[in-house]
Design a protein around this motif. Structure first.
Motif, PDB file in Angstrom:
ATOM      1  N   TRP A 230     -15.160  16.313  14.989  1.00 31.74           N
ATOM      2  CA  TRP A 230     -13.757  15.714  14.974  1.00 31.74           C
ATOM      3  C   TRP A 230     -13.861  14.254  14.831  1.00 31.74           C
ATOM      4  CZ3 TRP A 230     -10.129  18.379  13.398  1.00 31.74           C
ATOM      5  CH2 TRP A 230      -9.992  20.028  13.592  1.00 31.74           C
ATOM      6  N   ALA A 231     -15.184  13.650  15.004  1.00 32.33           N
ATOM      7  CA  ALA A 231     -15.408  12.373  14.786  1.00 32.33           C
ATOM      8  C   ALA A 231     -15.287  12.032  13.144  1.00 32.33           C
ATOM      9  CB  ALA A 231     -16.700  11.901  15.134  1.00 32.33           C
ATOM     10  N   TYR A 232     -15.400  13.046  12.282  1.00 31.62           N
ATOM     11  CA  TYR A 232     -15.120  12.837  10.888  1.00 31.62           C
ATOM     12  C   TYR A 232     -13.683  12.478  10.621  1.00 31.62           C
ATOM     13  CZ  TYR A 232     -20.093  14.304   9.704  1.00 31.62           C
ATOM     14  OH  TYR A 232     -21.465  14.267   9.820  1.00 31.62           O
ATOM     15  N   ILE A 233     -12.811  12.802  11.522  1.00 33.95           N
ATOM     16  CA  ILE A 233     -11.440  12.807  11.190  1.00 33.95           C
ATOM     17  C   ILE A 233     -10.796  11.249  11.266  1.00 33.95           C
ATOM     18  CG2 ILE A 233      -9.018  13.569  11.765  1.00 33.95           C
ATOM     19  CD1 ILE A 233     -11.082  15.661  10.352  1.00 33.95           C
ATOM     20  N   PHE A 234     -10.721  10.965  12.283  1.00 35.39           N
ATOM     21  CA  PHE A 234      -9.900   9.770  13.004  1.00 35.39           C
ATOM     22  C   PHE A 234     -10.560   8.355  12.073  1.00 35.39           C
ATOM     23  CE2 PHE A 234      -9.894   6.009  15.802  1.00 35.39           C
ATOM     24  CZ  PHE A 234      -8.779   5.429  15.513  1.00 35.39           C
ATOM     25  N   PRO A 235     -11.705   8.067  11.932  1.00 34.44           N
ATOM     26  CA  PRO A 235     -12.124   6.966  11.248  1.00 34.44           C
ATOM     27  C   PRO A 235     -11.809   6.826   9.642  1.00 34.44           C
ATOM     28  CG  PRO A 235     -14.030   7.700  12.755  1.00 34.44           C
ATOM     29  CD  PRO A 235     -12.899   8.661  12.763  1.00 34.44           C
ATOM     30  N   PRO A 236     -11.828   7.871   8.976  1.00 32.43           N
ATOM     31  CA  PRO A 236     -11.550   7.825   7.433  1.00 32.43           C
ATOM     32  C   PRO A 236      -9.998   7.942   7.348  1.00 32.43           C
ATOM     33  CG  PRO A 236     -13.233   9.835   8.023  1.00 32.43           C
ATOM     34  CD  PRO A 236     -12.803   9.210   9.265  1.00 32.43           C
ATOM     35  N   ALA A 237      -9.490   8.413   8.112  1.00 31.16           N
ATOM     36  CA  ALA A 237      -7.839   8.245   8.443  1.00 31.16           C
ATOM     37  C   ALA A 237      -7.496   6.969   8.899  1.00 31.16           C
ATOM     38  CB  ALA A 237      -7.376   9.271   9.516  1.00 31.16           C
ATOM     39  N   ALA A 238      -8.090   6.063   9.526  1.00 31.47           N
ATOM     40  CA  ALA A 238      -7.720   4.906   9.812  1.00 31.47           C
ATOM     41  C   ALA A 238      -8.013   3.916   8.754  1.00 31.47           C
ATOM     42  CB  ALA A 238      -8.500   4.318  11.100  1.00 31.47           C
ATOM     43  N   LEU A 239      -9.040   4.175   7.860  1.00 34.57           N
ATOM     44  CA  LEU A 239      -9.665   3.470   6.894  1.00 34.57           C
ATOM     45  C   LEU A 239      -8.467   3.732   5.674  1.00 34.57           C
ATOM     46  CD1 LEU A 239     -11.312   1.507   5.489  1.00 34.57           C
ATOM     47  CD2 LEU A 239     -12.949   3.247   4.974  1.00 34.57           C
ATOM     48  N   ALA A 240      -8.117   5.110   5.525  1.00 36.24           N
ATOM     49  CA  ALA A 240      -7.052   5.225   4.350  1.00 36.24           C
ATOM     50  C   ALA A 240      -5.680   4.418   4.903  1.00 36.24           C
ATOM     51  CB  ALA A 240      -6.851   6.628   4.656  1.00 36.24           C
ATOM     52  N   THR A 241      -5.384   4.315   6.193  1.00 32.66           N
ATOM     53  CA  THR A 241      -4.250   3.612   6.572  1.00 32.66           C
ATOM     54  C   THR A 241      -4.507   2.241   5.960  1.00 32.66           C
ATOM     55  OG1 THR A 241      -3.830   5.292   8.021  1.00 32.66           O
ATOM     56  CG2 THR A 241      -2.507   3.158   8.190  1.00 32.66           C
ATOM     57  N   ALA A 242      -5.558   1.622   6.291  1.00 34.70           N
ATOM     58  CA  ALA A 242      -5.736   0.197   5.887  1.00 34.70           C
ATOM     59  C   ALA A 242      -5.871  -0.004   4.477  1.00 34.70           C
ATOM     60  CB  ALA A 242      -7.319  -0.108   6.658  1.00 34.70           C
ATOM     61  N   THR A 243      -6.318   0.880   3.800  1.00 34.84           N
ATOM     62  CA  THR A 243      -6.207   0.670   2.159  1.00 34.84           C
ATOM     63  C   THR A 243      -4.800   0.900   1.874  1.00 34.84           C
ATOM     64  OG1 THR A 243      -6.905   3.127   2.187  1.00 34.84           O
ATOM     65  CG2 THR A 243      -8.725   1.344   1.935  1.00 34.84           C
ATOM     66  N   LEU A 244      -3.965   1.656   2.463  1.00 28.01           N
ATOM     67  CA  LEU A 244      -2.723   1.725   2.001  1.00 28.01           C
ATOM     68  C   LEU A 244      -1.774   0.533   2.405  1.00 28.01           C
ATOM     69  CD1 LEU A 244      -1.704   5.634   3.193  1.00 28.01           C
ATOM     70  CD2 LEU A 244      -1.617   4.656   0.890  1.00 28.01           C
ATOM     71  N   ARG A 245      -2.033   0.103   3.593  1.00 22.63           N
ATOM     72  CA  ARG A 245      -1.587  -1.104   3.883  1.00 22.63           C
ATOM     73  C   ARG A 245      -1.894  -2.398   2.927  1.00 22.63           C
ATOM     74  NH1 ARG A 245       2.562  -3.719   6.964  1.00 22.63           N
ATOM     75  NH2 ARG A 245       2.064  -5.863   6.954  1.00 22.63           N
ATOM     76  N   ASN A 246      -3.004  -2.382   2.414  1.00 22.79           N
ATOM     77  CA  ASN A 246      -3.411  -3.411   1.559  1.00 22.79           C
ATOM     78  C   ASN A 246      -2.961  -3.247   0.053  1.00 22.79           C
ATOM     79  OD1 ASN A 246      -5.401  -5.569   0.361  1.00 22.79           O
ATOM     80  ND2 ASN A 246      -6.335  -3.696  -0.515  1.00 22.79           N
ATOM     81  N   SER A 247      -2.820  -1.728  -0.225  1.00 19.97           N
ATOM     82  CA  SER A 247      -2.049  -1.449  -1.499  1.00 19.97           C
ATOM     83  C   SER A 247      -0.663  -1.894  -1.573  1.00 19.97           C
ATOM     84  CB  SER A 247      -2.293   0.129  -1.958  1.00 19.97           C
ATOM     85  OG  SER A 247      -1.459   0.431  -2.897  1.00 19.97           O
ATOM     86  N   THR A 248       0.026  -1.417  -0.400  1.00 16.86           N
ATOM     87  CA  THR A 248       1.628  -1.881  -0.328  1.00 16.86           C
ATOM     88  C   THR A 248       1.755  -3.374  -0.302  1.00 16.86           C
ATOM     89  OG1 THR A 248       1.749   0.031   1.200  1.00 16.86           O
ATOM     90  CG2 THR A 248       3.572  -1.457   1.222  1.00 16.86           C
ATOM     91  N   MET A 249       0.918  -4.062   0.318  1.00 19.26           N
ATOM     92  CA  MET A 249       0.987  -5.742   0.382  1.00 19.26           C
ATOM     93  C   MET A 249       0.611  -6.220  -0.923  1.00 19.26           C
ATOM     94  SD  MET A 249       2.519  -5.927   2.918  1.00 19.26           S
ATOM     95  CE  MET A 249       2.383  -7.714   3.299  1.00 19.26           C
ATOM     96  N   VAL A 250      -0.624  -5.881  -1.623  1.00 20.69           N
ATOM     97  CA  VAL A 250      -1.000  -6.617  -2.785  1.00 20.69           C
ATOM     98  C   VAL A 250      -0.395  -6.009  -4.069  1.00 20.69           C
ATOM     99  CG1 VAL A 250      -3.072  -6.821  -4.326  1.00 20.69           C
ATOM    100  CG2 VAL A 250      -3.318  -7.022  -1.642  1.00 20.69           C
ATOM    101  N   GLY A 251      -0.334  -4.564  -4.173  1.00 17.57           N
ATOM    102  CA  GLY A 251       0.473  -4.072  -5.368  1.00 17.57           C
ATOM    103  C   GLY A 251      -0.212  -4.002  -6.421  1.00 17.57           C
ATOM    104  N   GLY A 252      -1.524  -4.198  -6.579  1.00 13.58           N
ATOM    105  CA  GLY A 252      -2.506  -4.336  -7.782  1.00 13.58           C
ATOM    106  C   GLY A 252      -3.013  -2.792  -8.011  1.00 13.58           C
ATOM    107  N   THR A 253      -3.241  -2.536  -9.212  1.00 16.39           N
ATOM    108  CA  THR A 253      -3.863  -1.223  -9.618  1.00 16.39           C
ATOM    109  C   THR A 253      -5.383  -0.823  -8.955  1.00 16.39           C
ATOM    110  OG1 THR A 253      -3.102  -1.534 -11.855  1.00 16.39           O
ATOM    111  CG2 THR A 253      -4.954  -0.036 -11.656  1.00 16.39           C
ATOM    112  N   GLY A 254      -6.022  -1.823  -8.639  1.00 21.96           N
ATOM    113  CA  GLY A 254      -7.332  -1.685  -8.084  1.00 21.96           C
ATOM    114  C   GLY A 254      -6.874  -1.195  -6.770  1.00 21.96           C
TER     115      GLY A 254
END
Length: 333
Positions: A230-254
């Motif tokens: 289960w250690a494989y679950i939370f950290p990737p999910a937290a990173l996914a949330t961080a990248t979603l936050r970045n995508s929402t704020m930046v709005g770039g294709t990358g």
């Protein structure tokens, strides 16, 4: 179920069906001190209940958003639990012969990530404006300093513990900085721009992903302890949330591509872990595997019932006899 909100008000983590709170310990091992004496790394799992509570609170859909008063009540309860439990941990980091910071292991991260989660929840609850004191920012500062201390200690001794290479626990290294990305950007209070310090933290998290992929996940191996995967679950999910936050704020294709990739990675990790756990459960039912755990065994339960306790030498001798017996049975078969 996975849920994530990326607006300025809600910044929760992806959640797997169970956080670390599923770890089972016998009644005589529930106090932080007794857990630490039996296994120094396991005291950090005592943080699991309030960590799971915070993550579940952050993951509530906006249509079911709790009131500010409810959020503050949850924050206060989690804050006091985090403070109370970590006092045992930090004392041992400084003075314990077996659990000091010099023997830091990846599970030590569970005693740091809570501060970052409290920072995010405290911001959403409006603690600073309501109480006139920015306690969530204090939590962020505590988390940042403790993470730096622990991650350096872990990296300094990994060469002494090569058996942890590819261990699920290593993914815990990227959980605190991933949550910190969201917290740092929130405290910037600029809805039109992604904070540069948050981008720095995100860069470190992404580098950790590359390192962990190079080390290779060990999902195919037999789990060393109960619930290890289960250690494989939370950290990737937290990173996914961080990248979603970045995508929402930046709005770039990358940024959008990055977010889609890590959301997919977190989803795949969840599916793979569930399937692997089910497979291991079936093997246990068929008698081909067992749920091993240093804090929970039938021998310990028998000792509790009989009031006896084996010495270390006796436990080692019994374990050796058990192994010899298993070999004999397999040879006969």
């Amino acid at each position: 179920m996975l849920h994530c909100c990326t607006n300025a008000r809600h910044n929760p983590m992806f959640l797997g069906p169970a956080s670390k709170s599923h770890v089972v310990t016998p009644a005589y091992s529930l106090s932080p001190s007794s857990v630490a004496n039996r296994n120094p790394g396991r005291i950090h799992f005592m943080n699991a209940p309030h960590l799971a509570t915070i993550m579940l609170t952050l993951s509530v859909p906006s249509s079911m958003e709790p009131t500010a008063t409810t959020l503050r009540a949850i924050w206060v309860a989690a804050f006091f639990l985090q403070t109370f439990l970590t006092q045992f941990v930090y004392e041992k980091w400084m003075f314990s012969k077996t659990g000091n910071i010099g023997v830091a292991q990846p599970p030590f991260m569970l005693s740091t990530v809570g501060w970052f989660l409290l920072a995010v929840l405290g911001y959403n609850a409006g603690i600073s404006s309501a109480w006139g004191i920015n306690l969530p920012a204090y939590c962020l500062g505590a988390g940042l300093m403790l993470y730096l201390i622990v991650v350096i200690a872990i990296f300094n001794r990994l060469h002494m513990t090569p058996q942890v290479k590819g261990s699920p626990a290593l993914t815990l290294l990227m959980a605190p900085p991933s949550v910190a990305v969201v917290a740092i950007d929130l405290f910037d209070n600029d809805p039109a721009e992604f904070n540069v310090v948050a981008e720095v933290a995100l860069g470190w998290s992404l580098l950790l992903v590359v390192i962990l992929i190079k080390l290779g996940p060990s999902i195919a191996k037999r789990p060393a302890v109960l619930g290890a995967y289960w250690a494989y679950i939370f950290p990737p999910a937290a990173l996914a949330t961080a990248t979603l936050r970045n995508s929402t704020m930046v709005g770039g294709t990358g940024a959008d591509v990055f977010a889609m990739f890590f959301v997919s990675l977190a989803t795949i990790a969840l599916i793979v872990v569930v399937c692997r756990m089910c497979l291991h459960g079936i093997q246990c039912v068929r008698g081909n595997e067992d749920w091993s755990d240093p804090l929970f065994s039938m021998r310990m339960m028998a000792e509790m019932d009989s009031g006896t306790h084996l010495t270390v030498d006796e436990e080692e001798a019994t374990a050796d006899n058990d192994k010899e017996g298993d070999r004999s049975v397999k040879a006969e078969v």
